[in-house]
Design a protein around this motif. Structure first.
Motif, PDB file in Angstrom:
ATOM      1  N   ALA A 114     -21.506  18.525  -0.365  1.00  0.00           N
ATOM      2  CA  ALA A 114     -23.146  20.243  -1.216  1.00  0.00           C
ATOM      3  C   ALA A 114     -22.053  20.787  -1.316  1.00  0.00           C
ATOM      4  O   ALA A 114     -22.593  22.207  -0.882  1.00  0.00           O
ATOM      5  CB  ALA A 114     -24.082  19.538  -0.578  1.00  0.00           C
ATOM      6  N   HIS A 115     -21.114  20.717  -2.187  1.00  0.00           N
ATOM      7  CA  HIS A 115     -19.943  22.316  -1.949  1.00  0.00           C
ATOM      8  C   HIS A 115     -19.357  22.028  -3.554  1.00  0.00           C
ATOM      9  O   HIS A 115     -19.450  21.176  -3.558  1.00  0.00           O
ATOM     10  CB  HIS A 115     -19.318  22.265  -0.588  1.00  0.00           C
ATOM     11  CG  HIS A 115     -18.213  23.329  -0.804  1.00  0.00           C
ATOM     12  ND1 HIS A 115     -17.027  22.844  -1.300  1.00  0.00           N
ATOM     13  CD2 HIS A 115     -18.115  24.426  -0.604  1.00  0.00           C
ATOM     14  CE1 HIS A 115     -15.946  23.824  -1.451  1.00  0.00           C
ATOM     15  NE2 HIS A 115     -16.793  24.759  -0.465  1.00  0.00           N
ATOM     16  N   GLY A 120     -16.739  21.509   1.976  1.00  0.00           N
ATOM     17  CA  GLY A 120     -17.285  22.342   2.874  1.00  0.00           C
ATOM     18  C   GLY A 120     -17.026  22.800   4.161  1.00  0.00           C
ATOM     19  O   GLY A 120     -16.264  21.844   4.926  1.00  0.00           O
ATOM     20  N   LEU A 121     -17.937  23.314   4.689  1.00  0.00           N
ATOM     21  CA  LEU A 121     -17.461  23.778   6.161  1.00  0.00           C
ATOM     22  C   LEU A 121     -18.027  22.800   7.017  1.00  0.00           C
ATOM     23  O   LEU A 121     -16.813  22.068   7.888  1.00  0.00           O
ATOM     24  CB  LEU A 121     -18.379  24.901   6.668  1.00  0.00           C
ATOM     25  CG  LEU A 121     -18.149  24.891   8.351  1.00  0.00           C
ATOM     26  CD1 LEU A 121     -16.761  25.725   8.499  1.00  0.00           C
ATOM     27  CD2 LEU A 121     -19.124  26.004   9.109  1.00  0.00           C
ATOM     28  N   ALA A 122     -18.667  21.755   7.168  1.00  0.00           N
ATOM     29  CA  ALA A 122     -18.650  20.395   7.431  1.00  0.00           C
ATOM     30  C   ALA A 122     -17.565  18.841   7.469  1.00  0.00           C
ATOM     31  O   ALA A 122     -17.209  18.801   8.539  1.00  0.00           O
ATOM     32  CB  ALA A 122     -20.393  20.270   7.668  1.00  0.00           C
ATOM     33  N   CYS A 123     -17.075  19.325   6.348  1.00  0.00           N
ATOM     34  CA  CYS A 123     -15.649  18.472   5.724  1.00  0.00           C
ATOM     35  C   CYS A 123     -15.077  18.800   6.925  1.00  0.00           C
ATOM     36  O   CYS A 123     -14.257  18.047   7.051  1.00  0.00           O
ATOM     37  CB  CYS A 123     -16.060  18.267   4.709  1.00  0.00           C
ATOM     38  SG  CYS A 123     -17.269  17.807   3.876  1.00  0.00           S
ATOM     39  N   HIS A 124     -14.288  20.543   6.743  1.00  0.00           N
ATOM     40  CA  HIS A 124     -13.293  20.226   6.790  1.00  0.00           C
ATOM     41  C   HIS A 124     -12.877  20.257   8.694  1.00  0.00           C
ATOM     42  O   HIS A 124     -12.229  19.856   9.058  1.00  0.00           O
ATOM     43  CB  HIS A 124     -13.160  21.876   6.341  1.00  0.00           C
ATOM     44  CG  HIS A 124     -11.853  22.872   6.097  1.00  0.00           C
ATOM     45  ND1 HIS A 124     -11.201  23.934   5.352  1.00  0.00           N
ATOM     46  CD2 HIS A 124     -10.985  22.220   7.240  1.00  0.00           C
ATOM     47  CE1 HIS A 124     -10.590  23.925   5.442  1.00  0.00           C
ATOM     48  NE2 HIS A 124      -9.781  23.683   6.730  1.00  0.00           N
ATOM     49  N   LEU A 125     -14.472  20.849   9.424  1.00  0.00           N
ATOM     50  CA  LEU A 125     -14.293  20.911  10.368  1.00  0.00           C
ATOM     51  C   LEU A 125     -14.072  19.094  11.675  1.00  0.00           C
ATOM     52  O   LEU A 125     -13.205  19.345  12.067  1.00  0.00           O
ATOM     53  CB  LEU A 125     -15.474  21.500  11.235  1.00  0.00           C
ATOM     54  CG  LEU A 125     -15.672  22.711  11.424  1.00  0.00           C
ATOM     55  CD1 LEU A 125     -17.458  23.033  11.856  1.00  0.00           C
ATOM     56  CD2 LEU A 125     -14.829  22.695  12.990  1.00  0.00           C
ATOM     57  N   PRO A 140     -30.565  25.731  -0.903  1.00  0.00           N
ATOM     58  CA  PRO A 140     -30.088  25.007  -1.948  1.00  0.00           C
ATOM     59  C   PRO A 140     -28.466  26.261  -2.015  1.00  0.00           C
ATOM     60  O   PRO A 140     -28.469  26.693  -2.637  1.00  0.00           O
ATOM     61  CB  PRO A 140     -30.559  24.368  -3.112  1.00  0.00           C
ATOM     62  CG  PRO A 140     -31.971  25.798  -2.547  1.00  0.00           C
ATOM     63  CD  PRO A 140     -32.246  26.215  -1.357  1.00  0.00           C
ATOM     64  N   PHE A 141     -27.463  25.130  -2.022  1.00  0.00           N
ATOM     65  CA  PHE A 141     -26.388  25.570  -2.374  1.00  0.00           C
ATOM     66  C   PHE A 141     -25.460  24.939  -3.743  1.00  0.00           C
ATOM     67  O   PHE A 141     -25.847  25.694  -4.632  1.00  0.00           O
ATOM     68  CB  PHE A 141     -25.108  25.279  -1.738  1.00  0.00           C
ATOM     69  CG  PHE A 141     -24.081  26.207  -1.832  1.00  0.00           C
ATOM     70  CD1 PHE A 141     -23.662  27.351  -2.412  1.00  0.00           C
ATOM     71  CD2 PHE A 141     -22.187  25.491  -1.855  1.00  0.00           C
ATOM     72  CE1 PHE A 141     -22.491  27.968  -2.689  1.00  0.00           C
ATOM     73  CE2 PHE A 141     -21.748  26.215  -1.154  1.00  0.00           C
ATOM     74  CZ  PHE A 141     -21.528  27.236  -1.969  1.00  0.00           C
ATOM     75  N   VAL A 142     -25.095  24.043  -4.162  1.00  0.00           N
ATOM     76  CA  VAL A 142     -25.011  23.191  -5.363  1.00  0.00           C
ATOM     77  C   VAL A 142     -25.734  22.240  -6.096  1.00  0.00           C
ATOM     78  O   VAL A 142     -27.045  21.802  -5.149  1.00  0.00           O
ATOM     79  CB  VAL A 142     -23.434  22.729  -5.470  1.00  0.00           C
ATOM     80  CG1 VAL A 142     -22.671  23.851  -5.093  1.00  0.00           C
ATOM     81  CG2 VAL A 142     -23.349  21.818  -4.049  1.00  0.00           C
ATOM     82  N   GLY A 143     -25.945  22.087  -7.405  1.00  0.00           N
ATOM     83  CA  GLY A 143     -26.270  20.416  -7.266  1.00  0.00           C
ATOM     84  C   GLY A 143     -27.951  20.787  -7.797  1.00  0.00           C
ATOM     85  O   GLY A 143     -28.236  22.156  -7.795  1.00  0.00           O
ATOM     86  N   VAL A 159     -27.913  16.333  -6.543  1.00  0.00           N
ATOM     87  CA  VAL A 159     -26.942  15.717  -7.395  1.00  0.00           C
ATOM     88  C   VAL A 159     -26.065  16.357  -8.134  1.00  0.00           C
ATOM     89  O   VAL A 159     -26.566  17.877  -8.289  1.00  0.00           O
ATOM     90  CB  VAL A 159     -28.027  14.699  -8.444  1.00  0.00           C
ATOM     91  CG1 VAL A 159     -26.961  14.156  -9.575  1.00  0.00           C
ATOM     92  CG2 VAL A 159     -28.573  13.635  -8.418  1.00  0.00           C
ATOM     93  N   HIS A 160     -24.840  16.454  -7.908  1.00  0.00           N
ATOM     94  CA  HIS A 160     -24.512  17.833  -8.323  1.00  0.00           C
ATOM     95  C   HIS A 160     -23.040  16.418  -9.403  1.00  0.00           C
ATOM     96  O   HIS A 160     -22.515  15.883  -9.001  1.00  0.00           O
ATOM     97  CB  HIS A 160     -23.678  18.166  -7.421  1.00  0.00           C
ATOM     98  CG  HIS A 160     -22.336  19.365  -7.950  1.00  0.00           C
ATOM     99  ND1 HIS A 160     -22.472  20.251  -8.892  1.00  0.00           N
ATOM    100  CD2 HIS A 160     -21.530  19.943  -7.313  1.00  0.00           C
ATOM    101  CE1 HIS A 160     -21.724  21.131  -8.732  1.00  0.00           C
ATOM    102  NE2 HIS A 160     -20.981  20.449  -8.076  1.00  0.00           N
ATOM    103  N   GLU A 161     -22.954  16.999 -10.648  1.00  0.00           N
ATOM    104  CA  GLU A 161     -21.600  17.027 -11.882  1.00  0.00           C
ATOM    105  C   GLU A 161     -21.812  14.940 -11.428  1.00  0.00           C
ATOM    106  O   GLU A 161     -20.898  14.292 -11.516  1.00  0.00           O
ATOM    107  CB  GLU A 161     -20.856  16.876 -11.120  1.00  0.00           C
ATOM    108  CG  GLU A 161     -20.380  18.497 -11.495  1.00  0.00           C
ATOM    109  CD  GLU A 161     -18.775  18.859 -10.758  1.00  0.00           C
ATOM    110  OE1 GLU A 161     -18.088  18.219 -10.485  1.00  0.00           O
ATOM    111  OE2 GLU A 161     -18.498  20.469 -11.077  1.00  0.00           O
ATOM    112  N   GLY A 162     -23.434  14.731 -11.434  1.00  0.00           N
ATOM    113  CA  GLY A 162     -23.681  12.938 -12.008  1.00  0.00           C
ATOM    114  C   GLY A 162     -23.144  12.583 -10.810  1.00  0.00           C
ATOM    115  O   GLY A 162     -23.715  11.109 -10.463  1.00  0.00           O
TER     116      GLY A 162
END
Length: 219
Positions: A114-115, A120-125, A140-143, A159-162
């Motif tokens: 959700a970035h 985002g940070l969780a993916c990177h870590l 909320p951040f995106v979507g 939902v972000h960009e479908g």
């Protein structure tokens, strides 16, 4: 535990975005469903550019603290929406490498898929540690999403960009939802189940609550 060094530290926005684009292809969205040791991670800012990173490892069943560590550092990357991880990662990695145990699941105070760039940070870590990782955002951040029902466990997709990138999840009745997303090596159903399991009494999961307190009060 050891954290992989998969990229040099970026000097600016273009380099940071390039790192995200390259590492995004390493994210895995399935993985284990049971976790014995669960760790919460959080960062507290104080002063002009000083930060304290905290990692607290809990027993996933009893929620007893197994180990906790802190690391002090300084922000070396500007504030840029979508690149917030680069401000926090160096000190978080320092803290993680002070652990004598290796957690089975990392819970980040932040976002995963959700970035804006899906990393985002969780993916990177998760990619750097190769551990199952999830993100729990307070806002909320995106979507877009509809409000979840009032009952604990109610959720609606973000939902972000479908594409579905997370869920707005009600962890306690009558309390604002949290915004959960996959980081690495977990399914969205597993993310939802683990956040609910670890947030039995309060809005936020216990590992993140412990890490937040430790980052604010390290001594």
């Amino acid at each position: 535990m050891r954290v992989r060094r998969l990229h040099p530290w970026p000097a600016g926005v273009a380099e940071a975005e390039s790192v995200q684009d390259r590492l995004r292809g390493h994210v895995e969205l399935t993985g284990p469903t049971d976790f014995a040791l669960v760790a919460g991670l959080d960062v507290h800012y104080h002063g002009d550019d000083a930060v304290t990173a905290a990692v607290v490892v809990l027993d996933g069943d009893t929620l007893a603290v197994v180990e906790q560590v802190v690391a002090e550092g300084r922000v070396a990357f500007p504030y840029v929406p979508g690149l917030f991880a680069f401000r926090e990662l160096p000190t978080l990695i320092d803290a993680l490498e002070r652990l004598t145990v290796t957690p089975d699941l990392l819970l980040c105070d932040g976002y995963g898929l959700a970035h804006p760039r899906g990393f985002g940070l969780a993916c990177h870590l998760g990619v750097l540690t190769r551990l199952p990782t999830l993100g729990v955002g307070k806002t909320p951040f995106v979507g877009t999403h509809k409000p979840p029902g009032p009952e604990r466990g109610s959720w609606t997709p973000i939902v972000h960009e479908g594409s579905t990138v997370g869920r707005a999840l009600r962890t306690q009745r009558g309390v604002k939802p949290v915004y959960v997303s996959q980081g690495h090596r977990v399914s969205l159903d597993t993310v939802t189940g683990q956040v609910l399991r670890l947030a039995a009494r309060y809005r936020l999961p216990e590992p993140i609550r412990h890490a937040d307190h430790l980052a604010r009060h390290p001594s």
